[in-house]
Scaffold this active site. Sequence first.
Site, short mmCIF file in Angstrom:
data_model
loop_
_atom_site.label_atom_id
_atom_site.label_comp_id
_atom_site.label_asym_id
_atom_site.label_seq_id
_atom_site.Cartn_x
_atom_site.Cartn_y
_atom_site.Cartn_z
CG ASP A 13 -1.71 1.21 1.41
OD1 ASP A 13 -2.39 1.61 0.45
OD2 ASP A 13 -1.67 1.81 2.51
CG ASP A 15 -1.95 7.75 0.17
OD1 ASP A 15 -0.86 7.84 -0.41
OD2 ASP A 15 -2.99 8.29 -0.25
CG ASP A 214 -2.36 2.51 6.48
OD1 ASP A 214 -2.58 2.26 5.27
OD2 ASP A 214 -2.65 3.60 7.00
#
Length: 271
Positions: A13, A15, A214
Amino acid sequence: MPYLDDPLIIFTDLDGSLLDHHDYRWQPAQPWLDKLSVAQVPLILTTSKTSAEVAELQADLNLTKQPFIAENGAIIHLPPDWREEDAAPFHLSGASYREIRQTLVELRQRYDFEFRGFGDVTAKQVAVWTGLAVKDAALAMQRDASEPLIWFGNDLDFAHLKKCLTREGLSLTRGGRFWHVMGAGAGKGQAVQWLTARYQQKRGHPVLSIGLGDGPNDLSMLETVNYAVVIKGHHEHEMPLQRDDVTQVFRTDEFGPRGWSQGLNHFITLL
């Protein structure tokens, strides 16, 4: 735990993971990026960002020869040397952006749903929502197969919206900042499975995979890979992984690119 002689691919991922949640910097992860480059370990950007955004980041990160997954798995972009077997550079899963926008506008008019998507506002407003520069926000608006939303209504109406989208063959996925509407068959997990199978086909033998993320939109990816790194997030969303092999899951106590590096330090010992 993977070792140097194991064929390895990494899905990450952006961001809040490889990129800092606030300033979008990746520099704390640069030592690991250099190690992966030298070892020729594929690093696959797997993100809610658009193809236009990822293409710029790939150039900055020296990853232009790698595939990438955009718009939460709705799009898989293949590099030129992969396209000999494919008619197009994109593998599109689910509905197009035009179809998604049309459905959302109709549902909002019919039920007075309180939301705003990227297609409803200017690049300046997207910049305010995201913290991006206006020129980068414009890239975030170049969408092919998903629409980020901010919901302003109540929980009852939101449950109704979900049901309406399901009937239309669409789904809602929670990201770090937005809800994302896309085709019901799209997702990071499905895209990771598709690309992993292609890597195994090209190499002629199985590969090991590590995933790092996240947010809730990373769950399907983290449940698909062999080794999962759950990076500590700045949001309040829970990350309940549906996995039995808890020894193959690592939860960091650092945020962003520092947590990203912490996860690779945990799982990769001889690189």
